[in-house]
Scaffold this active site. Structure first.
Site, short mmCIF file in Angstrom:
data_model
loop_
_atom_site.label_atom_id
_atom_site.label_comp_id
_atom_site.label_asym_id
_atom_site.label_seq_id
_atom_site.Cartn_x
_atom_site.Cartn_y
_atom_site.Cartn_z
N ARG A 237 51.07 36.25 44.71
CA ARG A 237 49.68 36.00 44.34
C ARG A 237 48.98 37.35 44.22
O ARG A 237 49.26 38.27 45.00
CB ARG A 237 48.96 35.17 45.43
CG ARG A 237 49.33 33.70 45.43
CD ARG A 237 48.75 32.98 44.23
NE ARG A 237 48.99 31.54 44.25
CZ ARG A 237 50.00 30.93 43.64
NH1 ARG A 237 50.91 31.64 42.98
NH2 ARG A 237 50.13 29.62 43.68
N GLU A 266 42.39 36.13 37.45
CA GLU A 266 43.18 35.56 36.34
C GLU A 266 42.29 34.63 35.53
O GLU A 266 41.53 33.86 36.13
CB GLU A 266 44.38 34.78 36.90
CG GLU A 266 45.36 35.69 37.64
CD GLU A 266 46.56 34.95 38.24
OE1 GLU A 266 46.70 33.74 37.98
OE2 GLU A 266 47.34 35.58 38.96
N HIS A 285 50.90 34.94 34.49
CA HIS A 285 51.21 33.96 35.56
C HIS A 285 52.12 32.85 35.03
O HIS A 285 51.71 31.69 34.93
CB HIS A 285 49.92 33.38 36.15
CG HIS A 285 50.14 32.71 37.48
ND1 HIS A 285 49.20 32.68 38.48
CD2 HIS A 285 51.22 32.06 37.99
CE1 HIS A 285 49.68 32.02 39.53
NE2 HIS A 285 50.91 31.64 39.25
#
Ligand code: 8YV
Length: 332
Positions: A237, A266, A285
């Site tokens: 993360r 993000e 991601h």
């Protein structure tokens, strides 16, 4: 009476059909300003909520008084108020295991791409710069035989380590809450301190979950302890890393490069200095983002939700105590 569920984003027709066979379904393939009121109205009656990238806050829970189960289509659940959900007897289910190998593939793709400078040299060819033999300026470094340092040795960490040790002859060292004797035997891996890992690893790969104790675990001090030739890879993360410190380390040449699937913010803002660094490989991601794995994750989430709403213990409850509370309440 059928129980009611709210389904959000990224559900294939087959999964939706399964849900509709069991429950009254309010489906929101997209959430935006235009349907937010309808979403909240549906939640006001919902017993279950399923989807990816769910945003669950105490305020949202206040508006969903009948909610019994939330099934997230992700293994990570750092974005959920788990204690608050437990307190309210709401079970949270995630989707472990089915994404382990795919996420490890992503990790290894980042290791290979960064160490061998694949995207950078792809641009070199496309931009017509390949005019003669490549020079040292285009050389990468070997991956095979280099020391792989895994920060975190859970399921995904072990799958990355397996690729490195068995596929690329990489000595594996790792820092983890507890040593893993079976993995040590299988891979010749060695558990060591975080500091020793930073000092010795050629590739530092992070796979720890985001918790209060791992937030900014990789900070300026950690980057200072890495080798100047080290490649840093994050498939965990974004907030596990102090991104500003990482950018400084990259700009100053304190480490050689980074392969990143996750970021503090993000999507990555267009103002991010990372975009200007050629030694950094950036992914949006996509750790688990393959057709096969996303489908398996959705199926697992459907199964978890269905079982829990039918009063059976779901296999992937992250707060199983909440399930006992719900069952006890139902019995009263
Ligand atoms: C998810 C992930 O797709 O499972 C996780 O924790 O990071 C990804 O697989 C992502 O979180 C979006 O839901």
């Amino acid at each position: 009476m059928n129980k009611r569920i709210v389904a959000v984003r990224r559900l294939h027709a087959e999964h939706l059909k399964q849900l509709e066979g069991m429950f009254h379904v309010d489906y929101f393939p997209h959430l935006d300003e235009g349907n937010l009121d309808a979403y909240h109205a549906a939640l006001a009656h919902a017993h279950g909520l399923i989807g990816g990238k769910l945003s669950v806050t105490p305020a949202l829970l206040d508006g969903a008084p009948n909610l019994e189960v939330v099934a997230t289509i992700s293994v990570g659940y750092d974005n959920f108020p788990v204690d608050e959900m437990s307190r309210r007897g709401i079970v949270l289910c995630n989707t472990p295991d089915v994404l382990t190998e795919t996420t490890a593939d992503t990790g290894f793709a980042l290791i290979m791409a960064t160490v061998r400078r694949v995207p950078e040299l792809d641009r070199f060819v496309r931009e017509g710069q390949w005019q003669a033999h490549v020079e040292e300026a285009q050389f990468g470094r070997d991956v095979h035989g280099k020391t792989l340092g895994m920060v975190g040795m859970g399921r995904i960490g072990a799958a990355v380590a397996r690729r490195g040790a068995l596929g690329f002859g990489m000595p594996v060292i790792y820092s983890n809450a507890s040593p893993k004797p079976a993995l040590n035997a299988e891979l010749g891996a060695r558990c060591c301190s975080f500091e020793a890992l930073l000092a010795c690893a050629d590739v530092v790969c992070v796979t720890v979950p985001l918790t209060d104790s791992t937030r900014h675990l990789i900070d300026a001090d950690a980057f200072r302890q890495m080798k100047r030739s080290a490649i840093f890879v994050n498939i965990a993360r974004g907030p596990v890393v102090d991104e500003a410190a990482m950018i400084t380390a990259l700009q100053q040449g304190d480490i050689a490069g980074a392969g990143l699937d996750v970021f503090e913010q993000e999507p990555l803002p267009s103002s991010s200095p990372l975009l200007a660094l050629p030694q950094v490989v950036l992914l949006p991601h996509i750790g688990s983002a393959t057709h096969e794995t996303r489908s398996a994750m959705a199926q697992l989430a459907v199964d978890n939700l269905a079982l829990a709403l039918q009063g059976e213990r779901p296999p992937n409850a992250v707060n199983p105590d909440a399930f006992s509370m719900t069952s006890a309440q139902e019995k009263m």
